[in-house]
Write a protein that holds these residues in place. Sequence first.
Motif, mmCIF file in Angstrom:
data_model
loop_
_atom_site.group_PDB
_atom_site.id
_atom_site.type_symbol
_atom_site.label_atom_id
_atom_site.label_comp_id
_atom_site.label_asym_id
_atom_site.label_seq_id
_atom_site.Cartn_x
_atom_site.Cartn_y
_atom_site.Cartn_z
ATOM 1 N N SER A 125 0.815 -0.967 -0.043
ATOM 2 C CA SER A 125 0.007 -0.057 0.364
ATOM 3 C C SER A 125 0.852 1.261 0.041
ATOM 4 C CB SER A 125 -1.105 0.045 1.106
ATOM 5 O OG SER A 125 -0.210 0.129 2.564
ATOM 6 N N LYS A 126 2.093 1.156 0.004
ATOM 7 C CA LYS A 126 3.042 2.250 0.078
ATOM 8 C C LYS A 126 2.960 2.940 -1.519
ATOM 9 C CE LYS A 126 4.543 1.725 4.313
ATOM 10 N NZ LYS A 126 3.966 2.381 5.450
ATOM 11 N N LYS A 127 2.665 2.414 -2.162
ATOM 12 C CA LYS A 127 2.580 3.021 -3.502
ATOM 13 C C LYS A 127 1.509 4.169 -3.584
ATOM 14 C CE LYS A 127 3.384 -1.181 -6.319
ATOM 15 N NZ LYS A 127 2.619 -2.162 -7.116
ATOM 16 N N LYS A 128 1.989 5.093 -4.251
ATOM 17 C CA LYS A 128 1.127 6.235 -4.273
ATOM 18 C C LYS A 128 -0.330 6.159 -4.597
ATOM 19 C CE LYS A 128 1.072 11.073 -4.983
ATOM 20 N NZ LYS A 128 0.156 11.445 -4.315
ATOM 21 N N LEU A 129 -1.124 6.683 -3.902
ATOM 22 C CA LEU A 129 -2.550 6.637 -3.966
ATOM 23 C C LEU A 129 -3.032 7.719 -4.666
ATOM 24 C CD1 LEU A 129 -3.647 5.289 -0.467
ATOM 25 C CD2 LEU A 129 -3.565 3.814 -2.369
ATOM 26 N N THR A 130 -4.116 7.645 -5.557
ATOM 27 C CA THR A 130 -4.466 8.438 -6.205
ATOM 28 C C THR A 130 -5.619 9.157 -5.414
ATOM 29 O OG1 THR A 130 -6.452 7.207 -7.376
ATOM 30 C CG2 THR A 130 -4.608 7.317 -8.387
ATOM 31 N N SER A 131 -6.045 10.508 -5.763
ATOM 32 C CA SER A 131 -6.830 11.283 -4.851
ATOM 33 C C SER A 131 -8.343 10.476 -4.738
ATOM 34 C CB SER A 131 -7.179 12.701 -5.402
ATOM 35 O OG SER A 131 -7.607 12.668 -6.866
ATOM 36 N N GLU A 170 -7.982 7.948 -2.172
ATOM 37 C CA GLU A 170 -8.295 8.404 -1.049
ATOM 38 C C GLU A 170 -9.587 8.801 -0.674
ATOM 39 O OE1 GLU A 170 -3.589 10.193 -0.691
ATOM 40 O OE2 GLU A 170 -5.202 11.820 -1.323
ATOM 41 N N LYS A 196 -4.087 -3.472 -2.870
ATOM 42 C CA LYS A 196 -3.206 -2.812 -2.051
ATOM 43 C C LYS A 196 -3.078 -2.958 -0.418
ATOM 44 C CE LYS A 196 -3.064 1.180 -5.404
ATOM 45 N NZ LYS A 196 -1.878 0.765 -5.927
ATOM 46 N N HIS A 216 -5.959 16.391 -0.553
ATOM 47 C CA HIS A 216 -4.983 15.379 -1.144
ATOM 48 C C HIS A 216 -3.603 16.020 -1.542
ATOM 49 C CE1 HIS A 216 -8.508 13.060 -1.857
ATOM 50 N NE2 HIS A 216 -9.199 14.085 -2.421
ATOM 51 N N THR A 217 -3.496 17.194 -1.428
ATOM 52 C CA THR A 217 -2.389 17.832 -2.226
ATOM 53 C C THR A 217 -1.308 18.486 -0.982
ATOM 54 O OG1 THR A 217 -3.362 19.919 -2.705
ATOM 55 C CG2 THR A 217 -3.283 18.390 -4.406
ATOM 56 N N SER A 234 0.910 19.256 2.342
ATOM 57 C CA SER A 234 1.629 18.669 3.247
ATOM 58 C C SER A 234 1.326 18.496 4.557
ATOM 59 C CB SER A 234 3.110 19.110 3.017
ATOM 60 O OG SER A 234 3.102 20.326 3.757
#
Length: 183
Positions: free
Chosen positions: A10-16, A19, A61, A116-117, A119
């Motif tokens: 699941s560490k792979k980048k998730l899309t918005s 999420e 994932k 989602h964007t 930090s």
Amino acid sequence: MVAAAAPGKSKKKLTSVMEDYLEAIFNLGMKKKVVRVKDIAKEMDVKMPTVTSMLKNLGSKGLVDYEKYEYVELTKEGRKIGKEMRHRHEVLFKFLSEILNVDYKNADKEACKMEHTLSSETLQAFADFMDFIQKCPRSGEEWLDFFQEFRNHGCRPEKCRERTGTIICKIQDQVDTMSKVKP
């Protein structure tokens, strides 16, 4: 049953969108005993086959446990992400609606895009700023009223000078009061 993926998958980048699904499942799980595909479809305003496809993806994932025609459950990692997305949404929604006075519908849509964007550090800065404005005697609700007036009418230096005079008077009153009270 779509099994949870091996640790690290699941560490792979998730899309918005992924999420958003995790957040929706988390939110539904807070309201209902069990979450079903039809509940998610209604919440996300999509068709049930679209949800099923996403659940397979999230299952691969390691973020959801799902069996066809059964209920959906977040894994520990899926729950963590869903909860974090809910928290981000709440902070941004409050900032937009309570601080900037954006109407609720637009604040909700914009918070959903922003969550989602940003930090973690920037999100924390938003939360700290809100806390400061709402609790610090140097700012507070009166400050927000002045900000709204600025937004509605633009820069009016005479109003700023008027406010500065009021603040100076308040400070002088406090100094006078404190000097009367001797420790």
